[in-house]
Motif scaffolding. Sequence first.
Motif, mmCIF file in Angstrom:
data_model
loop_
_atom_site.group_PDB
_atom_site.id
_atom_site.type_symbol
_atom_site.label_atom_id
_atom_site.label_comp_id
_atom_site.label_asym_id
_atom_site.label_seq_id
_atom_site.Cartn_x
_atom_site.Cartn_y
_atom_site.Cartn_z
ATOM 1 N N GLY A 95 0.785 -1.227 0.000
ATOM 2 C CA GLY A 95 0.000 0.000 0.000
ATOM 3 C C GLY A 95 0.816 1.276 0.000
ATOM 4 N N LEU A 96 2.133 1.178 -0.171
ATOM 5 C CA LEU A 96 2.947 2.392 -0.278
ATOM 6 C C LEU A 96 2.591 3.142 -1.548
ATOM 7 C CD1 LEU A 96 6.567 1.351 0.777
ATOM 8 C CD2 LEU A 96 5.159 3.080 1.843
ATOM 9 N N ILE A 97 2.626 4.459 -1.504
ATOM 10 C CA ILE A 97 2.402 5.262 -2.700
ATOM 11 C C ILE A 97 3.496 6.320 -2.799
ATOM 12 C CG2 ILE A 97 -0.096 4.893 -2.762
ATOM 13 C CD1 ILE A 97 -0.454 7.672 -1.554
ATOM 14 N N LYS A 98 3.682 6.823 -4.009
ATOM 15 C CA LYS A 98 4.692 7.854 -4.227
ATOM 16 C C LYS A 98 4.387 9.067 -3.356
ATOM 17 C CE LYS A 98 6.793 10.761 -7.708
ATOM 18 N NZ LYS A 98 6.926 11.136 -9.083
ATOM 19 N N GLY A 99 5.403 9.584 -2.697
ATOM 20 C CA GLY A 99 5.236 10.749 -1.844
ATOM 21 C C GLY A 99 5.076 10.417 -0.367
ATOM 22 N N ASP A 100 4.854 9.138 -0.036
ATOM 23 C CA ASP A 100 4.782 8.757 1.375
ATOM 24 C C ASP A 100 6.104 9.098 2.052
ATOM 25 O OD1 ASP A 100 2.207 7.802 1.292
ATOM 26 O OD2 ASP A 100 2.754 5.681 1.265
ATOM 27 N N ARG A 101 6.009 9.726 3.220
ATOM 28 C CA ARG A 101 7.210 10.038 3.994
ATOM 29 C C ARG A 101 7.332 9.008 5.111
ATOM 30 N NH1 ARG A 101 4.587 14.145 2.663
ATOM 31 N NH2 ARG A 101 3.635 14.668 4.650
ATOM 32 N N ILE A 102 8.460 8.313 5.161
ATOM 33 C CA ILE A 102 8.644 7.204 6.100
ATOM 34 C C ILE A 102 9.083 7.740 7.462
ATOM 35 C CG2 ILE A 102 9.917 5.072 6.571
ATOM 36 C CD1 ILE A 102 10.183 4.757 3.496
ATOM 37 N N VAL A 103 8.308 7.377 8.487
ATOM 38 C CA VAL A 103 8.595 7.764 9.860
ATOM 39 C C VAL A 103 9.280 6.608 10.591
ATOM 40 C CG1 VAL A 103 7.531 8.378 12.073
ATOM 41 C CG2 VAL A 103 6.639 9.338 9.956
ATOM 42 N N LYS A 104 8.821 5.392 10.313
ATOM 43 C CA LYS A 104 9.371 4.212 10.975
ATOM 44 C C LYS A 104 9.370 3.064 9.976
ATOM 45 C CE LYS A 104 8.864 1.519 15.175
ATOM 46 N NZ LYS A 104 8.032 0.346 15.118
ATOM 47 N N PHE A 105 10.465 2.324 9.924
ATOM 48 C CA PHE A 105 10.598 1.180 9.029
ATOM 49 C C PHE A 105 11.183 0.043 9.862
ATOM 50 C CE2 PHE A 105 12.159 -1.522 5.718
ATOM 51 C CZ PHE A 105 11.388 -1.249 4.601
ATOM 52 N N GLY A 106 10.315 -0.787 10.439
ATOM 53 C CA GLY A 106 10.780 -1.791 11.388
ATOM 54 C C GLY A 106 11.335 -1.071 12.607
ATOM 55 N N SER A 107 12.607 -1.300 12.917
ATOM 56 C CA SER A 107 13.237 -0.637 14.062
ATOM 57 C C SER A 107 13.934 0.663 13.677
ATOM 58 C CB SER A 107 14.259 -1.584 14.700
ATOM 59 O OG SER A 107 15.264 -1.919 13.759
ATOM 60 N N VAL A 108 13.894 1.019 12.400
ATOM 61 C CA VAL A 108 14.599 2.201 11.903
ATOM 62 C C VAL A 108 13.694 3.430 12.019
ATOM 63 C CG1 VAL A 108 15.769 3.226 9.910
ATOM 64 C CG2 VAL A 108 15.902 0.767 10.297
ATOM 65 N N HIS A 109 14.265 4.534 12.518
ATOM 66 C CA HIS A 109 13.527 5.790 12.631
ATOM 67 C C HIS A 109 14.491 6.945 12.351
ATOM 68 C CE1 HIS A 109 15.385 6.214 16.585
ATOM 69 N NE2 HIS A 109 15.004 4.964 16.822
ATOM 70 N N ALA A 110 14.019 8.155 12.493
ATOM 71 C CA ALA A 110 14.824 9.331 12.140
ATOM 72 C C ALA A 110 16.115 9.436 12.943
ATOM 73 C CB ALA A 110 13.998 10.610 12.326
ATOM 74 N N GLY A 111 16.144 8.894 14.124
ATOM 75 C CA GLY A 111 17.323 9.013 14.960
ATOM 76 C C GLY A 111 18.402 7.983 14.710
ATOM 77 N N ASN A 112 18.097 6.933 13.912
ATOM 78 C CA ASN A 112 19.091 5.874 13.754
ATOM 79 C C ASN A 112 19.225 5.326 12.330
ATOM 80 O OD1 ASN A 112 16.823 4.277 13.389
ATOM 81 N ND2 ASN A 112 17.282 2.878 15.046
ATOM 82 N N HIS A 113 18.731 6.029 11.321
ATOM 83 C CA HIS A 113 18.707 5.453 9.971
ATOM 84 C C HIS A 113 20.059 5.453 9.281
ATOM 85 C CE1 HIS A 113 18.783 9.271 7.672
ATOM 86 N NE2 HIS A 113 18.101 9.757 8.706
ATOM 87 N N GLN A 114 21.022 6.243 9.737
ATOM 88 C CA GLN A 114 22.392 6.279 9.207
ATOM 89 C C GLN A 114 22.408 6.396 7.675
ATOM 90 O OE1 GLN A 114 24.090 2.712 10.809
ATOM 91 N NE2 GLN A 114 24.289 3.573 12.855
#
Length: 171
Positions: A95-114
Motif C-alpha cells: 500500500g505504499l504510494i509515491k510521496g509517502d514520507r517514512i517515519v518508521k521502518f521496522g526498528s529504523v527511525h529518524a534518529g538511527n537510519h544512518q
Amino acid sequence: MNTPLITQDGFPRSDIDVAQVRITRTRIIRLRNDLKAVMSRIETALYEHHARLRERGSVSAIGIAGDVERKPEPNGIAFAVVNTIVQRSPAYDAGLIKGDRIVKFGSVHAGNHQKLARLATVVQENENSPIEITVIRDIDEAQARAEVNLILTPRQGWGGRGMLGCHILPL
C-alpha cells in the motif's frame, strides 16, 4: 537448587538446615511458575492488542464522520520519502504510494537510519518476513496529513529489481 540435601549414606546433611532449604526451594519453584503464568498472560494480551490495532485500520488522522483533522506533523519525524513504486511489487502490495514520507521502518527511525544504511540492513534481515512501516501521507491539497501503518514483506523473485520494488530517498 540442585545440591543434594542428604549425605552419601542417605542421612540429612548436618551442615545446613534441610527444612529451611526445602521451604526456600518450594517458594522459588512457585515464584518461577507464577512468573511463567504472568509472562504467558502478557504475551497473549500483546498478541490481542496488536490484532485489534490491525483490525481497527491504520489511518489515524480521519475522524468518525470522515472529517480530516489538520495536523502540522503526526507523531514522528520522517527520514525518507518514497520516490517511485513499481506495480505488483512488495511495496505496491503493502500500500505504499509515491510521496509517502517514512517515519518508521521496522526498528529504523529518524534518529538511527544512518543515511538509509540501517533501512537496507532491515530489509535484508527480514526477507520474506513482515516489517511494520509507519508513513505520513498527504490526504488532500489542503495539506491534511495522516499517519498510516503498513505491513511490508520484502521478497526476491517478484518480477523486478530488489526486494521492495520502490525507490526511497533520504530527507
